[in-house]
Design a protein around this motif. Structure first.
Motif, mmCIF file in Angstrom:
data_model
loop_
_atom_site.group_PDB
_atom_site.id
_atom_site.type_symbol
_atom_site.label_atom_id
_atom_site.label_comp_id
_atom_site.label_asym_id
_atom_site.label_seq_id
_atom_site.Cartn_x
_atom_site.Cartn_y
_atom_site.Cartn_z
ATOM 1 N N ALA A 283 6.876 -4.791 -2.649
ATOM 2 C CA ALA A 283 6.804 -3.461 -2.034
ATOM 3 C C ALA A 283 5.355 -3.028 -1.834
ATOM 4 O O ALA A 283 5.012 -2.434 -0.799
ATOM 5 C CB ALA A 283 7.551 -2.454 -2.897
ATOM 6 N N ALA A 284 4.486 -3.317 -2.822
ATOM 7 C CA ALA A 284 3.069 -2.955 -2.676
ATOM 8 C C ALA A 284 2.428 -3.691 -1.514
ATOM 9 O O ALA A 284 1.657 -3.100 -0.737
ATOM 10 C CB ALA A 284 2.336 -3.271 -3.979
ATOM 11 N N THR A 285 2.738 -4.969 -1.369
ATOM 12 C CA THR A 285 2.167 -5.746 -0.254
ATOM 13 C C THR A 285 2.626 -5.199 1.089
ATOM 14 O O THR A 285 1.823 -5.045 2.025
ATOM 15 C CB THR A 285 2.571 -7.223 -0.397
ATOM 16 N N ILE A 286 3.917 -4.867 1.200
ATOM 17 C CA ILE A 286 4.456 -4.346 2.461
ATOM 18 C C ILE A 286 3.845 -2.985 2.787
ATOM 19 O O ILE A 286 3.485 -2.700 3.940
ATOM 20 C CB ILE A 286 5.990 -4.264 2.386
ATOM 21 N N ILE A 287 3.697 -2.119 1.780
ATOM 22 C CA ILE A 287 3.131 -0.786 2.008
ATOM 23 C C ILE A 287 1.685 -0.888 2.489
ATOM 24 O O ILE A 287 1.264 -0.181 3.421
ATOM 25 C CB ILE A 287 3.236 0.056 0.721
ATOM 26 N N ILE A 288 0.909 -1.772 1.878
ATOM 27 C CA ILE A 288 -0.488 -1.930 2.288
ATOM 28 C C ILE A 288 -0.573 -2.456 3.723
ATOM 29 O O ILE A 288 -1.397 -1.990 4.526
ATOM 30 C CB ILE A 288 -1.227 -2.856 1.309
ATOM 31 N N CYS A 289 0.278 -3.406 4.060
ATOM 32 C CA CYS A 289 0.257 -3.961 5.428
ATOM 33 C C CYS A 289 0.678 -2.917 6.452
ATOM 34 O O CYS A 289 0.095 -2.840 7.548
ATOM 35 C CB CYS A 289 1.170 -5.182 5.498
ATOM 36 N N ILE A 290 1.675 -2.087 6.129
ATOM 37 C CA ILE A 290 2.085 -1.028 7.057
ATOM 38 C C ILE A 290 0.958 -0.012 7.239
ATOM 39 O O ILE A 290 0.676 0.444 8.357
ATOM 40 C CB ILE A 290 3.362 -0.344 6.549
ATOM 41 N N GLY A 291 0.301 0.350 6.138
ATOM 42 C CA GLY A 291 -0.845 1.252 6.262
ATOM 43 C C GLY A 291 -1.960 0.665 7.105
ATOM 44 O O GLY A 291 -2.607 1.375 7.883
ATOM 45 N N PHE A 292 -2.197 -0.636 6.980
ATOM 46 C CA PHE A 292 -3.209 -1.304 7.799
ATOM 47 C C PHE A 292 -2.837 -1.230 9.276
ATOM 48 O O PHE A 292 -3.697 -0.955 10.132
ATOM 49 C CB PHE A 292 -3.335 -2.760 7.352
ATOM 50 N N LEU A 293 -1.574 -1.466 9.603
ATOM 51 C CA LEU A 293 -1.147 -1.412 11.001
ATOM 52 C C LEU A 293 -1.213 0.004 11.554
ATOM 53 O O LEU A 293 -1.511 0.199 12.741
ATOM 54 C CB LEU A 293 0.281 -1.966 11.126
ATOM 55 N N LEU A 294 -0.932 1.010 10.724
ATOM 56 C CA LEU A 294 -1.062 2.395 11.186
ATOM 57 C C LEU A 294 -2.509 2.734 11.517
ATOM 58 O O LEU A 294 -2.779 3.570 12.393
ATOM 59 C CB LEU A 294 -0.531 3.356 10.123
ATOM 60 N N MET A 295 -3.438 2.098 10.819
ATOM 61 C CA MET A 295 -4.851 2.324 11.120
ATOM 62 C C MET A 295 -5.244 1.801 12.500
ATOM 63 O O MET A 295 -6.253 2.237 13.073
ATOM 64 C CB MET A 295 -5.719 1.645 10.059
ATOM 65 N N LEU A 296 -4.477 0.886 13.041
ATOM 66 C CA LEU A 296 -4.811 0.296 14.333
ATOM 67 C C LEU A 296 -4.377 1.163 15.506
ATOM 68 O O LEU A 296 -4.692 0.842 16.658
ATOM 69 C CB LEU A 296 -4.152 -1.089 14.455
ATOM 70 N N LEU A 297 -3.637 2.255 15.249
ATOM 71 C CA LEU A 297 -3.218 3.131 16.338
ATOM 72 C C LEU A 297 -4.438 3.787 16.969
ATOM 73 O O LEU A 297 -5.357 4.218 16.266
ATOM 74 C CB LEU A 297 -2.261 4.201 15.816
ATOM 75 N N PRO A 298 -4.474 3.888 18.295
ATOM 76 C CA PRO A 298 -5.631 4.540 18.944
ATOM 77 C C PRO A 298 -5.656 6.037 18.666
ATOM 78 O O PRO A 298 -4.681 6.623 18.186
ATOM 79 C CB PRO A 298 -5.398 4.238 20.435
ATOM 80 N N GLU A 299 -6.769 6.652 18.987
ATOM 81 C CA GLU A 299 -6.918 8.079 18.726
ATOM 82 C C GLU A 299 -5.971 8.913 19.577
ATOM 83 O O GLU A 299 -5.490 9.956 19.140
ATOM 84 C CB GLU A 299 -8.364 8.505 18.986
ATOM 85 N N GLU A 300 -5.661 8.473 20.789
ATOM 86 C CA GLU A 300 -4.770 9.218 21.680
ATOM 87 C C GLU A 300 -3.351 8.665 21.630
ATOM 88 O O GLU A 300 -2.630 8.673 22.635
ATOM 89 C CB GLU A 300 -5.282 9.169 23.130
ATOM 90 N N TRP A 301 -2.932 8.158 20.473
ATOM 91 C CA TRP A 301 -1.628 7.519 20.400
ATOM 92 C C TRP A 301 -0.501 8.526 20.651
ATOM 93 O O TRP A 301 0.536 8.166 21.255
ATOM 94 C CB TRP A 301 -1.443 6.880 19.019
ATOM 95 N N ASP A 302 -0.680 9.791 20.226
ATOM 96 C CA ASP A 302 0.371 10.790 20.444
ATOM 97 C C ASP A 302 0.522 11.126 21.923
ATOM 98 O O ASP A 302 1.646 11.224 22.440
ATOM 99 C CB ASP A 302 0.066 12.046 19.641
ATOM 100 N N GLU A 303 -0.620 11.260 22.649
ATOM 101 C CA GLU A 303 -0.546 11.533 24.084
ATOM 102 C C GLU A 303 0.044 10.352 24.839
ATOM 103 O O GLU A 303 0.843 10.533 25.767
ATOM 104 C CB GLU A 303 -1.942 11.858 24.618
ATOM 105 N N ILE A 304 -0.334 9.146 24.446
ATOM 106 C CA ILE A 304 0.202 7.952 25.102
ATOM 107 C C ILE A 304 1.705 7.857 24.877
ATOM 108 O O ILE A 304 2.479 7.518 25.788
ATOM 109 C CB ILE A 304 -0.509 6.696 24.581
#
Length: 485
Positions: A422-443
């Motif tokens: 679970a810790a490994t999966i949570i860290i990887c999901i957090g890493f992928l969320l960091m890759l979202l662009p700044e205008e991800w909500d508008e896109i």
């Protein structure tokens, strides 16, 4: 026999037939005016005066007698003789010639658009292919480096010497870049000219001794600390745990950029940072807060923190760099490491902290393999930004976690319990969320609105198609309604 229009305004049978067949010269009341025009034309003997005919024709040609919309078909019908047919032929030829001159530039513009679309699609496909290859190469090189370090530790444990030895290989970064420049560039430059061009990353004056000590020293220390702490963590933890914890550097980069560089605040990245911290705590809890586990987690988190500080300071003082400038800078770090940090492994050797019997007893194969893969990883990270999308480089880094997990499972060096997984999966999901662009909500909102518009257009097209289908079926059954004139 001509049938006149009915008193209630209903068109005659001839008018109805002309309207149904779509005759080009039809207009309301065509048959009645046709009959009047025929009755008004009288035959005269040769040489005789025919005032009635001239008066009738003059009345029809007068613009005040009828409106412009109804006079055009009258003139067209009365001129249907030999000259009228020729006129129509000439007019059709002129129209066809004009259409030809107009369609030629339209066809060329359509061909240019098709070519542009093909080129854009080809470039996108090439970027995607290069991205896939670089993702696999980045993850494979990082997994290979980590696993070779674990193998080397079985017979040789000198983490600082290994860090110093692998950092010296960075000197070859710029020669590799220049070799690629000679192989691909049309206008080739001399090594010194290219070196001076790439040294502009240090300023307009290039690389001086003052800038070499001022700018290179802090980054070289951070580079060495990042790699040294990473190697220390691999002694205490498995390769899977260390690679997963190292992915937290994205969260630390965001936090430092938000505090130091005043970057834009993003709620989703705060959530990702919280997930990374949660994963760190869970990773330490996976072994019931064992001493080695806590120390190993601290080393891995320290390595991620120094890596984040290195990236933030690089962005603050040096800004963005192209491939050549990055190669120049990394090679400069290698020179600084060779000149100024070489005394550290010597001191550790004589103080018996990191000692070995002889140089012949060193595992040179593992050391060279580790240093070579580390150099390949650094080169691929910088080349990937040029050849493909930068986000794919980060995806290749996070894919090293399942890669190391697969190798650890094959070697039977790790037992995954629920907390560690679970810790490994949570860290990887957090890493992928960091890759979202700044205008991800508008896109995202634009994408949702475009989907709604497409669905609305498809619904309208379905309604029109169904109505056309019903009309065609009614015409086939002979129930055509003729509108009144």
């Amino acid at each position: 026999m001509d049938v006149k229009a009915a008193p209630n305004g209903v068109a005659t049978i001839e008018d109805r037939i002309l309207r149904i067949t779509g005759y080009y010269g039809y207009y309301p009341g065509y048959s009645s005016q046709k009959s009047t025009s025929r009755s008004s034309v009288t035959r005269c003997k040769p040489g005789a005066n025919c005032p009635s005919s001239h008066s009738g024709i003059s009345k029809q040609l007068s613009p005040l007698s009828v409106t412009e919309d109804s006079s055009a078909p009258i003139l067209e019908l009365q001129s249907r003789g030999s000259s009228g047919v020729c006129g129509h032929r000439v007019e059709r030829q002129n129209r066809s010639g004009d259409d030809g001159t107009q369609t030629h530039p339209e066809n060329s513009s359509q061909e240019n658009r098709i070519k542009a679309r093909c080129l854009s699609c080809t470039s996108m496909v090439l970027k995607a292919v290069w991205g896939l290859l670089i993702i696999l190469s980045v993850s494979s090189s990082w997994v290979g480096t980590t696993q070779i370090v674990k193998i080397t530790y079985k017979n040789f444990y000198c983490p600082f010497f290994m860090t110093w030895f692998s950092t010296n290989w960075n000197i070859m970064f710029f020669p590799v870049y220049y070799s690629g420049h000679l192989a691909t560039a049309q206008e080739k430059q001399s090594p010194m000219k290219k070196f001076r061009e790439c040294s502009r990353i240090f300023g307009e004056d290039g690389l001086t001794l003052k800038l070499f000590l001022k700018r290179t020293a802090p980054f070289s220390i951070l580079w060495t600390l990042t790699n040294y702490l990473y190697l220390l963590a691999l002694k205490k933890l498995t390769a899977t745990d260390v690679s997963a914890l190292f992915c937290c550097n994205k969260a630390f980069v965001f936090l430092l950029s938000w505090i130091v560089l005043k970057d834009r605040f993003m709620g989703v990245r705060i959530v990702a940072a919280i997930m990374a911290i949660t994963g760190i705590v869970m990773m330490a809890y996976a072994d019931n807060f064992h001493a080695d586990s806590i120390i190993g987690v601290a080393f891995a988190v320290g390595s991620a923190s120094t890596s984040a500080l290195y990236k933030v300071l690089f962005k603050m003082f040096l800004g963005s760099a192209n491939f050549g400038e990055a190669a120049h800078f990394v090679s400069t770090l290698g020179f600084f490491n060779l000149i100024f940090i070489s005394f550290t492994p010597v001191i550790l050797y004589f103080t018996k902290v990191e000692h070995w019997s002889s140089f012949a007893a060193l595992p040179w194969g593992c050391l060279c393999g580790m240093a070579g893969l580390w150099l390949v990883f650094n080169i691929l990270v910088n080349v990937g930004v040029v050849l493909t999308y930068p986000i794919l480089i980060s995806i290749g880094t996070v894919l090293s976690v399942p890669g190391n997990a697969a190798v650890d499972l094959l070697k039977q060096e790790v037992i995954f319990n629920v907390v560690r997984l679970a810790a490994t999966i949570i860290i990887c999901i957090g890493f992928l969320l960091m890759l979202l662009p700044e205008e991800w909500d508008e896109i995202t909102l634009r994408f949702i609105n475009s989907l709604k518009e497409k669905k609305g257009e498809e619904h309208v097209e379905d309604i029109t198609d169904s109505s056309v289908h019903l009309r065609s079926r009614s015409r086939a059954n002979g129930t055509v309604s003729i509108p009144l004139a």
